[in-house]
Write a protein that holds these residues in place. Structure first.
Motif, PDB file in Angstrom:
ATOM      1  N   ARG A  53      45.902  44.701  47.122  1.00  0.00           N
ATOM      2  CA  ARG A  53      45.509  43.571  45.923  1.00  0.00           C
ATOM      3  C   ARG A  53      44.104  43.073  46.097  1.00  0.00           C
ATOM      4  O   ARG A  53      43.535  42.333  46.926  1.00  0.00           O
ATOM      5  CB  ARG A  53      46.533  42.279  45.620  1.00  0.00           C
ATOM      6  N   PRO A  54      43.661  42.657  44.824  1.00  0.00           N
ATOM      7  CA  PRO A  54      42.307  41.927  44.189  1.00  0.00           C
ATOM      8  C   PRO A  54      42.626  40.482  45.228  1.00  0.00           C
ATOM      9  O   PRO A  54      43.538  39.603  44.937  1.00  0.00           O
ATOM     10  CB  PRO A  54      42.127  42.655  42.849  1.00  0.00           C
ATOM     11  N   ALA A  55      41.228  40.298  45.123  1.00  0.00           N
ATOM     12  CA  ALA A  55      41.173  38.877  45.817  1.00  0.00           C
ATOM     13  C   ALA A  55      41.360  37.755  43.687  1.00  0.00           C
ATOM     14  O   ALA A  55      41.203  36.096  44.325  1.00  0.00           O
ATOM     15  CB  ALA A  55      40.354  38.164  46.587  1.00  0.00           C
ATOM     16  N   SER A  56      41.539  38.687  43.242  1.00  0.00           N
ATOM     17  CA  SER A  56      41.950  37.090  41.830  1.00  0.00           C
ATOM     18  C   SER A  56      43.176  37.100  41.373  1.00  0.00           C
ATOM     19  O   SER A  56      43.769  36.858  40.242  1.00  0.00           O
ATOM     20  CB  SER A  56      40.248  37.977  40.976  1.00  0.00           C
ATOM     21  N   THR A  93      47.166  37.259  40.836  1.00  0.00           N
ATOM     22  CA  THR A  93      47.859  36.095  41.495  1.00  0.00           C
ATOM     23  C   THR A  93      49.116  36.335  40.329  1.00  0.00           C
ATOM     24  O   THR A  93      49.632  37.536  39.690  1.00  0.00           O
ATOM     25  CB  THR A  93      47.449  34.623  39.987  1.00  0.00           C
ATOM     26  N   ASN A 116      49.079  33.425  44.618  1.00  0.00           N
ATOM     27  CA  ASN A 116      47.503  33.057  44.286  1.00  0.00           C
ATOM     28  C   ASN A 116      46.816  33.912  46.201  1.00  0.00           C
ATOM     29  O   ASN A 116      47.216  33.546  46.816  1.00  0.00           O
ATOM     30  CB  ASN A 116      46.971  31.953  44.645  1.00  0.00           C
ATOM     31  N   ASP A 170      43.948  34.348  45.512  1.00  0.00           N
ATOM     32  CA  ASP A 170      42.472  33.979  46.421  1.00  0.00           C
ATOM     33  C   ASP A 170      42.125  33.799  47.846  1.00  0.00           C
ATOM     34  O   ASP A 170      41.801  32.670  47.966  1.00  0.00           O
ATOM     35  CB  ASP A 170      41.824  32.940  44.766  1.00  0.00           C
TER      36      ASP A 170
END
Length: 334
Positions: free
Chosen positions: A218-221, A223, A316, A318
Motif C-alpha cells: 500500500r502507498p503511505a497515503s 487510509t 492510516n 502514513d
C-alpha cells in the motif's frame, strides 16, 4: 383235675433306625465367566479427534470346577450376540442421547470379530481339570471405535450397549478323554456373563490450521483499507457444542486494536483493527469463557471442520515504508 394254662406274652418293640443320605445333584463340571469389569469403558473423553480410533482391552475370565473324583477334560465356548436384533459384528452400535449412535467392534486376540456364530465364537482347546479342582484362564478382548460410520458427528453424552441376559453365552461340557469336541455338539450346559460397553462424548474444540492475512503493498497515503482471509481459522468442534472465538493482538488489547511493527528495526508501528465482518463489527477478546466473551464470534460445532473469515482494517498507512506484521492469538471458549 383240670389245670389252667395261662400264656404270658409281651410285645417286643423293635427299634429300627433308617439312615438316608441324600446328595445334592450336580454336574460333572461347572463353569462360569465374567468380564474384568461389568462396564467396559472405552473412554470418558470421546471427541471428533479420537471418535474413529479410541480403543481399550477387557479381560474375559472363565473358570471350570471338576466335581468328580477323577480327571475330566473341559471344553468351553464363549460367545456374544447383538442386543439390537441385528446380526452385524462390524459395526456394532452404542446408543446415546436422542438415539445417536457410536460404531464399535469387539475382536479376539487373533483379530477375528467376536460374536456367537461358529466362526466368531471363542473356543480355547479342551483342558484338563484334576478332581475337586478349579482351573481358570482368560482371553483379552479389544473394544474399538470405528472410522467411516459417522462417529465424529456424535453429540455430547454417554453412549452404551448392554450385553445382558441371553446376549452372552458360556457353553461348556466335559469328557474323560482329551479328544477335542465342540460346544455346538453333544450335551452341554450354559450360563451368561453380562457386561456393558460404554463411551462418553464430551464437548471439545481444536484449531486445525491458521492462515495469514496479507494486506499487500500500500502507498503511505492509503487510509481505511481492509484485508481478509476466509480461511484464517480452520477448526473442528464436537457436534452441537457451542463455542465463542476471541482474537487477541500481541499488545493484549481486548477490543482487537492491534499494532503491527516493522520487521527490520522493530521500531515503527502501524495500528490496525480486527473485525468479524465487512460491516465493521469489532472482533476482540474481552472474556476468557464462553459467557464472559462478548465481542467474540459465536458458533456451534458440527463434528466437521469449520472455517472463519477474519477481516483487518488499517485506518492510516502514513508511516515509514517497511514491511509490518503482528501475531494474533486465537482463543476458543466452549
Amino acid at each position: 383235675m383240670m389245670k389252667l394254662l395261662q400264656w404270658r406274652y409281651s410285645l417286643l418293640w423293635l427299634l429300627v433306625t433308617l439312615w438316608l443320605s441324600i446328595a445334592s445333584a450336580q454336574a460333572e463340571i461347572t463353569c462360569s465367566a465374567s468380564m474384568n469389569t461389568n462396564t467396559v469403558n472405552i473412554s470418558n473423553t470421546i471427541t471428533p479427534f479420537n471418535a474413529d480410533n479410541a480403543s481399550i482391552t477387557g479381560t474375559l475370565t472363565y473358570s471350570c470346577t471338576n466335581n468328580e473324583p477323577s480327571n475330566r477334560y473341559a471344553s468351553v465356548c464363549l460367545g456374544v450376540g447383538n442386543n439390537d436384533n441385528s446380526t452385524s459384528l462390524n459395526p456394532r452400535y452404542m446408543t446415546g442421547p436422542n438415539d445417536a449412535k457410536l460404531a464399535f467392534t469387539m475382536t479376539l486376540p487373533n483379530g477375528a470379530l467376536w460374536g456367537n456364530s461358529r466362526d466368531a465364537i471363542y473356543q480355547p482347546p479342551p483342558f484338563l481339570i484334576p478332581p475337586d479342582t478349579t482351573v481358570t484362564d482368560s482371553v483379552v478382548i479389544k473394544f474399538s471405535l470405528l472410522a467411516g460410520f459417522g462417529n465424529t458427528l456424535a453429540t455430547q453424552g454417554v453412549y452404551s450397549s448392554d450385553f445382558s441376559g441371553n446376549h452372552t453365552t458360556l457353553a461348556y461340557q466335559s469328557n474323560v478323554e482329551s479328544t477335542p469336541f465342540g460346544c455346538e455338539t453333544g450335551s452341554y450346559q450354559q450360563s451368561q456373563f453380562p457386561f456393558k460397553v460404554q463411551a462418553t462424548v464430551v464437548n471439545d474444540c481444536k484449531i486445525n490450521t491458521t492462515s495469514d492475512i496479507l494486506l499487500g503493498s500500500r502507498p503511505a497515503s492509503a487510509t481505511n483499507f481492509t484485508g481478509s482471509n476466509n480461511k484464517a481459522i480452520d477448526m473442528t468442534c464436537t457436534n452441537d457444542a457451542p463455542y465463542n472465538i476471541g482474537l487477541a493482538p500481541s499488545n493484549g488489547d481486548i477490543n482487537g486494536q492491534g499494532v503491527m511493527t516493522d520487521t527490520q528495526s522493530k521500531t515503527y508501528k502501524l495500528p490496525y483493527q480486527l473485525l468479524s465482518n465487512p460491516a465493521g463489527t469489532i472482533w476482540g477478546n474481552n472474556g476468557n469463557t464462553y459467557d464472559t466473551l462478548t465481542n467474540g464470534v459465536i458458533g456451534r460445532g458440527s463434528g466437521n471442520p469449520q472455517t472463519h473469515t477474519v477481516y483487518v482494517t488499517v485506518p492510516n498507512a502514513d508511516v515509514k515504508p517497511a514491511s509490518y506484521s503482528d501475531t494474533v492469538t486465537i482463543n476458543v471458549n466452549y
